[in-house]
Design a protein around this motif. Structure first.
Motif, mmCIF file in Angstrom:
data_model
loop_
_atom_site.group_PDB
_atom_site.id
_atom_site.type_symbol
_atom_site.label_atom_id
_atom_site.label_comp_id
_atom_site.label_asym_id
_atom_site.label_seq_id
_atom_site.Cartn_x
_atom_site.Cartn_y
_atom_site.Cartn_z
ATOM 1 N N ARG A 1 23.824 90.384 72.349
ATOM 2 C CA ARG A 1 23.078 89.231 72.196
ATOM 3 C C ARG A 1 22.744 88.728 73.713
ATOM 4 O O ARG A 1 21.758 88.354 74.152
ATOM 5 N N PRO A 2 23.829 88.750 74.620
ATOM 6 C CA PRO A 2 23.600 88.179 76.095
ATOM 7 C C PRO A 2 22.485 89.184 76.763
ATOM 8 O O PRO A 2 21.784 88.823 77.433
ATOM 9 N N TRP A 3 22.584 90.478 76.369
ATOM 10 C CA TRP A 3 21.718 91.385 77.083
ATOM 11 C C TRP A 3 20.304 91.331 76.690
ATOM 12 O O TRP A 3 19.424 91.325 77.437
ATOM 13 N N GLU A 4 20.136 91.019 75.260
ATOM 14 C CA GLU A 4 18.609 90.835 74.406
ATOM 15 C C GLU A 4 18.169 89.664 75.293
ATOM 16 O O GLU A 4 17.108 89.642 75.225
ATOM 17 N N SER A 5 19.080 88.524 75.254
ATOM 18 C CA SER A 5 18.286 87.375 75.710
ATOM 19 C C SER A 5 18.219 87.239 77.122
ATOM 20 O O SER A 5 17.064 86.525 77.686
ATOM 21 N N ASN A 6 19.199 87.545 78.075
ATOM 22 C CA ASN A 6 19.102 87.332 79.566
ATOM 23 C C ASN A 6 19.265 88.384 80.333
ATOM 24 O O ASN A 6 19.694 88.309 81.413
ATOM 25 N N GLN A 7 19.511 89.693 79.702
ATOM 26 C CA GLN A 7 19.791 90.929 80.354
ATOM 27 C C GLN A 7 21.049 90.709 81.082
ATOM 28 O O GLN A 7 21.081 91.004 82.370
ATOM 29 N N ILE A 8 22.224 90.186 80.604
ATOM 30 C CA ILE A 8 23.269 90.013 81.173
ATOM 31 C C ILE A 8 24.336 90.848 80.261
ATOM 32 O O ILE A 8 24.401 90.899 79.028
ATOM 33 N N VAL A 9 25.217 91.812 80.925
ATOM 34 C CA VAL A 9 26.178 92.519 80.398
ATOM 35 C C VAL A 9 27.679 91.876 80.277
ATOM 36 O O VAL A 9 28.145 91.744 81.215
ATOM 37 N N SER A 10 27.681 91.375 79.259
ATOM 38 C CA SER A 10 28.988 90.686 78.908
ATOM 39 C C SER A 10 30.029 91.678 78.023
ATOM 40 O O SER A 10 29.365 92.187 76.881
ATOM 41 N N PHE A 11 31.188 91.579 78.315
ATOM 42 C CA PHE A 11 32.121 92.629 77.785
ATOM 43 C C PHE A 11 33.564 92.300 77.685
ATOM 44 O O PHE A 11 34.080 91.650 78.857
#
Length: 328
Positions: A229-239
């Motif tokens: 979801r963070p990547w799809e919305s803001n192109q942020i890789v959260s893991f």
């Protein structure tokens, strides 16, 4: 060599994708394959030949219980080897999951895609274990203790991390695939990248990774620890990283306009003699400096003799492979 493996449902949906080389195979090949199934077998993948040739790839497929194991490659290889490999993969999944269908694969996605839990449960065979099995009468290498990851709400990370030094290292490995014309002008250039992480953090840390210009990144493939979801919305890789070394993601950048080096090839031929002159240099572009350059090219086996020289660096020749390597 197989480049990728796809697991398809009975409707042609891609459930699992595993890229095995740096040159990523686009999912469009699965669409082509399923159109082939619809046209030649009425949508029943079990009636399709196990070896199919597409305009761009050689395809190998094995059908089990409504699941199609599809492998792709762009080079010729023994078809029985690929089919046997896919059959072994299917057999292993059936042994550990009890059955095989679309719902089971989706429910056990982490186990299918990241089989580290299986590695911890099953001890690798060795001479000592074989002797103990003979003496005790046991024939299984299955451990009596469940892996630590099964007690964690994050399946890829154990509850207790050993030797945590509170450090994390990130390494970006990129490979350029470029074509230049005889004048040295860039015709086509793409970059294939992989982000490697070595994590030694205590607890259950949550990390984020951002890019200056994420819009140029295409065909991304993430480790299961990445939140979509963070990547799809803001192109942020959260893991939440696993402990140790792992590949966080891979990607491709298309239509690059420039490269950090220039290449100018020249070819002349006269009376059976051929002269090849390759000029390679570093461009004066701002950015991270280039420490070394290695030029490698293969000579045709028909060449009787060759005199290879370089005005800078050293030349290594492997005569049995007709291979030249120049390193500055």
């Amino acid at each position: 060599m197989l480049q990728c493996i796809f697991l398809l449902s009975d409707s042609g949906e891609v459930m699992v994708e595993k890229q095995m080389t740096a040159h990523r195979v686009d999912r469009a090949i699965c669409g082509w394959f399923w159109e082939y199934v619809l046209a030649h077998a009425g949508g029943d993948a079990s009636k399709v030949l196990q070896v199919v040739v597409s305009p761009t790839h050689y395809l190998f497929q094995v059908y089990r219980n409504g699941v199609t194991f599809l492998a792709c490659t762009q080079v010729e290889m023994p078809p029985l080897m690929a089919i046997e490999f896919l059959s072994r993969v299917a057999d292993v999944l059936i042994d550990y999951l009890g059955d095989l269908n679309e719902d089971i694969i989706k429910d056990n996605f982490v186990l299918v895609y990241q089989p580290n839990i299986l590695k911890e449960m099953i001890t690798p065979p060795n001479i000592v274990s074989k002797m103990l099995n003979v003496m005790t009468g046991k024939s299984s290498n299955l451990g009596n203790k469940l892996p630590d990851a099964t007690a964690s709400y994050v399946p890829w990370r154990t509850t207790v991390v050993k030797d945590a030094s509170n450090e994390v290292y990130v390494n970006i490995v990129e490979e350029l695939d470029a074509c230049v014309n005889r004048e040295g002008a860039l015709v086509k250039c793409e970059a294939y990248g992989k982000i490697q992480v070595n994590s030694s953090l205590p607890g259950v840390p949550e990390l984020t990774l951002t890019f200056p210009n994420p819009t140029i990144i295409n065909d991304v493939m993430f480790h299961p620890c990445v939140r979509f979801r963070p990547w799809e919305s803001n192109q942020i890789v959260s893991f939440v990283p696993p402990d140790g070394q792992f590949d966080l993601m891979s990607y491709r950048v298309k239509k690059l306009k420039t490269t950090p080096i220039y290449v100018k090839p020249q070819l002349t031929s006269d009376s059976g003699n051929c002269r090849v002159n390759v000029m390679v240099g570093i461009k004066n572009d701002p950015g991270k400096p280039i420490n070394s350059i290695t030029v490698q090219f293969r000579l045709p086996p028909l060449i009787a003799s060759a005199d290879l020289t370089a005005n800078y660096g050293t030349v290594d020749i492997l005569a049995d492979q007709y291979f030249m390597k120049v390193t500055n």
